[in-house]
Structure formats: structure tokens, C-alpha cells
Design a protein around this motif. Structure first.
Motif, PDB file in Angstrom:
ATOM      1  N   LEU A  37       0.801  -1.229   0.000  1.00  0.00           N
ATOM      2  CA  LEU A  37       0.000   0.000   0.000  1.00  0.00           C
ATOM      3  C   LEU A  37       0.833   1.279   0.000  1.00  0.00           C
ATOM      4  O   LEU A  37       0.423   2.271  -0.620  1.00  0.00           O
ATOM      5  CB  LEU A  37      -0.964  -0.020   1.192  1.00  0.00           C
ATOM      6  N   PRO A  38       1.998   1.322   0.673  1.00  0.00           N
ATOM      7  CA  PRO A  38       2.804   2.561   0.589  1.00  0.00           C
ATOM      8  C   PRO A  38       3.222   2.929  -0.826  1.00  0.00           C
ATOM      9  O   PRO A  38       3.622   4.075  -1.081  1.00  0.00           O
ATOM     10  CB  PRO A  38       4.023   2.225   1.465  1.00  0.00           C
ATOM     11  N   MET A  39       3.121   1.979  -1.768  1.00  0.00           N
ATOM     12  CA  MET A  39       3.437   2.257  -3.172  1.00  0.00           C
ATOM     13  C   MET A  39       2.535   3.348  -3.740  1.00  0.00           C
ATOM     14  O   MET A  39       2.884   3.979  -4.751  1.00  0.00           O
ATOM     15  CB  MET A  39       3.284   0.969  -3.981  1.00  0.00           C
ATOM     16  N   CYS A  90      -5.893  10.135  -8.431  1.00  0.00           N
ATOM     17  CA  CYS A  90      -7.017   9.383  -7.876  1.00  0.00           C
ATOM     18  C   CYS A  90      -6.759   9.030  -6.415  1.00  0.00           C
ATOM     19  O   CYS A  90      -5.845   8.270  -6.103  1.00  0.00           O
ATOM     20  CB  CYS A  90      -7.255   8.103  -8.674  1.00  0.00           C
ATOM     21  N   SER A  91      -7.581   9.595  -5.542  1.00  0.00           N
ATOM     22  CA  SER A  91      -7.571   9.220  -4.133  1.00  0.00           C
ATOM     23  C   SER A  91      -8.847   8.431  -3.858  1.00  0.00           C
ATOM     24  O   SER A  91      -9.418   7.831  -4.772  1.00  0.00           O
ATOM     25  CB  SER A  91      -7.453  10.453  -3.241  1.00  0.00           C
ATOM     26  N   SER A  92      -9.313   8.418  -2.617  1.00  0.00           N
ATOM     27  CA  SER A  92     -10.432   7.552  -2.262  1.00  0.00           C
ATOM     28  C   SER A  92     -11.228   8.140  -1.110  1.00  0.00           C
ATOM     29  O   SER A  92     -10.682   8.833  -0.238  1.00  0.00           O
ATOM     30  CB  SER A  92      -9.897   6.174  -1.851  1.00  0.00           C
ATOM     31  N   SER A  93     -12.518   7.802  -1.086  1.00  0.00           N
ATOM     32  CA  SER A  93     -13.361   8.167   0.050  1.00  0.00           C
ATOM     33  C   SER A  93     -12.882   7.515   1.337  1.00  0.00           C
ATOM     34  O   SER A  93     -13.260   7.928   2.430  1.00  0.00           O
ATOM     35  CB  SER A  93     -14.809   7.762  -0.223  1.00  0.00           C
ATOM     36  N   ASP A 122      -6.082   0.390   6.454  1.00  0.00           N
ATOM     37  CA  ASP A 122      -4.723   0.619   5.966  1.00  0.00           C
ATOM     38  C   ASP A 122      -4.733   1.273   4.585  1.00  0.00           C
ATOM     39  O   ASP A 122      -3.877   2.109   4.278  1.00  0.00           O
ATOM     40  CB  ASP A 122      -3.951  -0.704   5.908  1.00  0.00           C
ATOM     41  N   TYR A 123      -5.720   0.898   3.772  1.00  0.00           N
ATOM     42  CA  TYR A 123      -5.834   1.507   2.449  1.00  0.00           C
ATOM     43  C   TYR A 123      -6.125   3.000   2.561  1.00  0.00           C
ATOM     44  O   TYR A 123      -5.482   3.820   1.884  1.00  0.00           O
ATOM     45  CB  TYR A 123      -6.938   0.812   1.659  1.00  0.00           C
ATOM     46  N   GLY A 124      -7.079   3.357   3.419  1.00  0.00           N
ATOM     47  CA  GLY A 124      -7.393   4.765   3.618  1.00  0.00           C
ATOM     48  C   GLY A 124      -6.190   5.547   4.125  1.00  0.00           C
ATOM     49  O   GLY A 124      -5.938   6.685   3.694  1.00  0.00           O
ATOM     50  N   LYS A 125      -5.431   4.960   5.031  1.00  0.00           N
ATOM     51  CA  LYS A 125      -4.239   5.634   5.559  1.00  0.00           C
ATOM     52  C   LYS A 125      -3.191   5.814   4.467  1.00  0.00           C
ATOM     53  O   LYS A 125      -2.517   6.855   4.415  1.00  0.00           O
ATOM     54  CB  LYS A 125      -3.669   4.821   6.727  1.00  0.00           C
ATOM     55  N   ALA A 126      -3.054   4.815   3.596  1.00  0.00           N
ATOM     56  CA  ALA A 126      -2.088   4.919   2.499  1.00  0.00           C
ATOM     57  C   ALA A 126      -2.493   6.000   1.507  1.00  0.00           C
ATOM     58  O   ALA A 126      -1.648   6.763   1.010  1.00  0.00           O
ATOM     59  CB  ALA A 126      -1.960   3.565   1.790  1.00  0.00           C
ATOM     60  N   LYS A 127      -3.784   6.093   1.209  1.00  0.00           N
ATOM     61  CA  LYS A 127      -4.251   7.131   0.284  1.00  0.00           C
ATOM     62  C   LYS A 127      -4.108   8.521   0.910  1.00  0.00           C
ATOM     63  O   LYS A 127      -3.789   9.493   0.215  1.00  0.00           O
ATOM     64  CB  LYS A 127      -5.701   6.863  -0.115  1.00  0.00           C
ATOM     65  N   LEU A 128      -4.325   8.639   2.209  1.00  0.00           N
ATOM     66  CA  LEU A 128      -4.135   9.931   2.863  1.00  0.00           C
ATOM     67  C   LEU A 128      -2.662  10.332   2.840  1.00  0.00           C
ATOM     68  O   LEU A 128      -2.335  11.507   2.621  1.00  0.00           O
ATOM     69  CB  LEU A 128      -4.656   9.878   4.298  1.00  0.00           C
ATOM     70  N   ALA A 129      -1.772   9.374   3.034  1.00  0.00           N
ATOM     71  CA  ALA A 129      -0.341   9.671   2.936  1.00  0.00           C
ATOM     72  C   ALA A 129       0.007  10.152   1.527  1.00  0.00           C
ATOM     73  O   ALA A 129       0.827  11.073   1.357  1.00  0.00           O
ATOM     74  CB  ALA A 129       0.473   8.427   3.291  1.00  0.00           C
TER      75      ALA A 129
END
Length: 269
Positions: free
Chosen positions: A69-71, A94-97, A117-124
Motif C-alpha cells: 500500500l505505501p506504493m 485518484c484518491s479515495s473516500s 490501511d488503504y485509507g491511511k495509504a491514500k491519505l499519505a
């Protein structure tokens, strides 16, 4: 290609959304734009822009359940590198809700408290983009709802057997903001054309949909189970900012979403 036509470089062409968008634009070409598709699967590394382009649409990303996910941060960086190489003046990332966590009326100015974890990766990823502006390039973070045909519910619809949905204490199943491919395509073109590009925008159909309505519209057999602890009943995005950019849009119901998905190659099991 006319002299007025511009070029849009789309990354992530091999992903689920990339394939759906390509089919959609094959049927209804984006007026005034030539689209060039780029996929990591092409083996085009080291990273090099294949053409000169006016804008970049960065579809690529590691999806929920992905091993790295950090990718997502690295891929956002790669999109900016491509934009610099090809001379683009706008990049749509492209980010995410999922950056919000659960809730209703989730707006761009609200809190971002991701629970996955996905949401945290997209926020990063978002934080990197916002902290590393590139001169001469405007960026927009698109916080996208569940895409019809490109998320886990549709994988379950396509698999054999009976589909199981959570049912909550109020007797209702999950309700979500969804994003049809047609609405996404309209949003992309509107964001490319708008004079004032928003830094962040929710991208979703304007009306939330019950998951069971999509399952039933697809003719898929389903059953209920009691929702486990931690299951999320409702995630609804506020779309006023996007509606302003689009100038209004008619909401699609579950039947219309399923019909569009099928027209783009989606099939029930």
C-alpha cells in the motif's frame, strides 16, 4: 487530430478502472482530447513519458488488500514525474473516500480519519502531493467513491454462488456512495476544462445506493448475515463541489448502474 485537440496521458490503463474507462471512451470519445494509455504492465521502465501531453490522469494505485500500500505515494510521485516530462499543466490524482472513514455528508473540508490501511495509504499519498507542489503544474486530488464494476461487490456478483451481505440492527444493509464510469468520465473532462481547478474534490454519483439494490438489479442470488462488529453501515460523500464543476447531473439508479456496467463488459455469474 485537429489543431485544437489536446492530449491526455492516462496511467493505470491495465487496472479495472482503466479498462472500464477505456471501453467507455472507445464508445464515446472525449471531445477535444486525444487519450494515450500507459500501464505499468507495459514494462515501460525506467519511467518515461511516451508523448507530449497537456494533462495527466493518474489512475494507477495499489487497491485495498494489496501487499504494498505505501506504493501509492510512489505512484503519485511517478505521475508528477511524467507530468514534468511530457509538459502537462494539470494532473488529476485518484484518491479515495476511504481517507474519511465512515460517515454521511462527508465533505472535502471535513476531517480525514481513515480506519483502514488503504485509507491511511491514500491519505499519505494526498499529503505528499499537497506538500510537494511542482511549479507550472496544477493538481487535483479526486476522492473517489466505490466505482461501479471495479470494487469488491462486483467481484462477488461475478463469482458463482450466493452473495452474502451484512444487515445491521436497523434492518438495513450497507449504503454507499457509488461512482459510475460515465459520471467519472464526465468529472475528468470537466476538471480538465474548468478555469479554477479544485485542490480536492469528491467524485461520486449524487445519490447513495443500497448494496442490495445493485445485487438485485444484477439478478444475483443473495442472503443476509448479521453485521459483525466493525462493519460500516453508511458512507456517503457530499458532491456539491463536483456538481458545481459539472453544472448538474442526473443521478443514476441501481438498474441504470448495472446496465452501464454490463454494456462495458460486466457480466453476472
Amino acid at each position: 487530430m485537429t489543431s485544437a485537440e489536446r492530449t491526455l496521458l492516462v496511467t493505470g490503463a491495465g487496472g479495472k478502472l482503466g479498462r472500464l474507462l477505456r471501453r467507455y471512451w472507445d464508445k464515446s470519445a472525449p471531445k477535444g482530447w486525444r487519450v494515450v494509455w500507459l500501464s505499468r504492465a507495459d514494462g515501460s521502465w525506467p519511467l518515461q513519458a511516451p508523448v507530449r501531453a497537456d494533462a495527466v490522469l493518474a489512475l494507477w494505485g495499489v487497491t485495498p488488500g494489496g501487499a504494498d500500500l505505501p506504493m501509492n505515494v510512489t505512484l503519485a510521485q511517478d505521475a508528477m514525474t511524467l507530468a514534468q516530462q511530457c509538459g502537462a499543466s494539470r494532473v488529476l490524482q485518484c484518491s479515495s473516500s476511504a481517507v474519511y472513514g465512515p460517515g454521511v455528508s462527508l465533505s472535502e473540508g471535513g476531517e480525514t480519519i481513515p480506519v483502514t490501511d488503504y485509507g491511511k495509504a491514500k491519505l499519505a499519498m494526498e499529503q505528499w502531493v499537497q506538500s510537494n507542489p511542482v511549479g507550472g503544474i496544477e493538481t487535483c486530488l479526486m476522492r473517489m467513491a466505490n466505482v461501479v464494476g471495479a470494487e469488491s461487490l462486483f467481484g462477488a456478483i461475478e463469482r458463482p454462488g450466493v452473495l452474502t451481505l451484512d444487515r445491521f440492527a436497523d434492518g438495513q444493509g450497507p449504503r454507499r456512495s457509488y461512482l459510475s464510469v460515465s459520471r467519472f468520465a464526465e468529472a475528468v473532462l470537466a476538471l480538465l476544462e474548468t478555469v479554477s481547478l479544485p485542490d480536492v474534490v469528491n467524485v461520486a454519483n449524487p445519490t447513495p445506493v443500497a448494496m442490495e439494490a445493485l445485487v438485485q438489479a444484477a439478478g444475483k442470488a443473495m442472503q443476509w448475515r448479521d453485521a459483525p462488529d466493525g462493519a460500516v453501515p453508511v458512507v456517503v460523500l457530499e458532491t456539491a463541489k463536483l456538481d458545481t464543476v459539472l453544472g448538474g447531473s442526473e443521478p443514476l439508479g441501481a438498474d441504470e448502474m448495472i446496465a452501464e456496467w454490463r454494456a462495458l463488459g460486466g457480466e453476472t455469474a
